[in-house]
Design an enzyme around this catalytic site. Structure first.
Site, PDB file in Angstrom:
ATOM      1  N   PRO A  73      34.833  36.035  37.508  1.00 10.25           N
ATOM      2  CA  PRO A  73      35.649  34.814  37.461  1.00 10.25           C
ATOM      3  C   PRO A  73      35.164  33.770  38.466  1.00 10.25           C
ATOM      4  CG  PRO A  73      36.872  36.609  38.493  1.00 10.25           C
ATOM      5  CD  PRO A  73      35.576  37.181  38.025  1.00 10.25           C
ATOM      6  N   GLU A  74      34.900  32.576  37.994  1.00  8.42           N
ATOM      7  CA  GLU A  74      34.550  31.483  38.883  1.00  8.42           C
ATOM      8  C   GLU A  74      35.745  30.537  38.960  1.00  8.42           C
ATOM      9  OE1 GLU A  74      30.881  29.820  39.428  1.00  8.42           O
ATOM     10  OE2 GLU A  74      29.686  31.406  38.510  1.00  8.42           O
TER      11      GLU A  74
END
Ligand SMILES: [Zn+2]
Length: 271
Positions: A2-3
């Site tokens: 996840p960014e």
């Protein structure tokens, strides 16, 4: 992994069902995340209410009347909300259960995520207080990057991935933004001009904003009893495209390793 856009989308996806509701209980099935979940988390949360929720870098901060909790999704963490009783599956490490029957559930196969508490201002927490400006905030611009980078010799890609410089720019968006700005990822950060930094700050904001908009279409999936939504697909121009044709000039994209992370760029378009 996840960014920032996934963290922002997660926050938007769960907020409606967790704010302004009294917490009935906290259930911990496995507290061994990146840092152990505090032993007193259940008593810390019991009968309290989340009054607001924000993102700072890749941290989700849920404010209580007094104090807050910090959530980080690590490498593979996912959150979802649902109503009713659903037996937890493997890797579903904790639940926050609300008195109206809704549950906030955390899943993390690799367990690099975090759930921490603070009794005081979360912005004073050691994980938060040294973070640089938000890439979508007002104080982040070309002038800031230019001034911050003078006399620095590290490659520009490492520079913009340093959370003390700007928070939340991960590997994917660093690659994409450098392509959009036409800057070679290996270039020393201290020799890049102010106008190039203006291009770069705009490219970072734009790539993140576009990804958040793309993620907006998955918002409804966050209230799914069976499964947390997957990380959404993004339209990427260079990341994960090493050896393929540059979308600008058709030359083959080059892939190298920088700080043990994949870097992909066009030798023709990025100088
Ligand atoms: Zn090219």
């Amino acid at each position: 992994m996840p960014e920032l856009p996934e963290v922002e989308t997660t926050l938007r996806g769960i907020s409606k069902e967790i704010l302004n509701k009294e917490i009935r209980s906290f259930v911990c099935r496995d507290g061994k995340l990146r840092w152990p979940i505090p032993k007193n988390m259940a008593s810390f949360l019991k009968n309290k209410t989340f009054v607001s929720a924000i993102r700072r870098g890749k941290y989700i901060i849920l404010y209580l009347d007094k104090g807050a909790i910090l959530i980080h999704l690590g490498m593979s963490g996912k959150l979802r909300v649902f109503k009713g009783t659903v037996a937890p599956k493997k890797h579903e490490h904790w639940d926050i259960c609300f008195k109206d029957g809704w549950i906030l559930r955390y899943t993390d196969t690799r367990k690099f995520g975090a759930l921490l508490s603070t009794k005081s201002d979360p912005f004073a927490h050691k994980l938060i207080k040294f973070l640089g400006p938000e890439p979508l905030g007002n104080s982040f611009n070309g002038d800031y990057l230019f001034k911050k980078s003078r006399k620095r010799t590290l490659p520009i890609k490492s520079f913009i991935m340093d959370s003390k410089v700007v928070t939340g720019v991960g590997n994917i968006y660093a690659n994409e933004a450098l392509f959009m700005a036409g800057i070679r990822p290996t270039k020393k950060s201290g020799v890049i001009s102010k106008s190039k930094y203006e291009d770069l700050s705009a490219a970072i904001s734009l790539t993140l904003k576009e990804a958040i908009e793309a993620g907006g279409t998955t918002l409804k999936d966050y209230s799914n009893a069976d499964e947390a939504p997957g990380y959404f697909k993004k339209e990427l121009k260079v990341y994960d495209r090493g050896g393929e044709a540059c979308l600008n000039c058709k030359k083959k994209l080059k892939e190298i390793r920088q700080s043990n992370r994949a870097t992909v760029y066009c030798v023709n378009c990025q100088n």
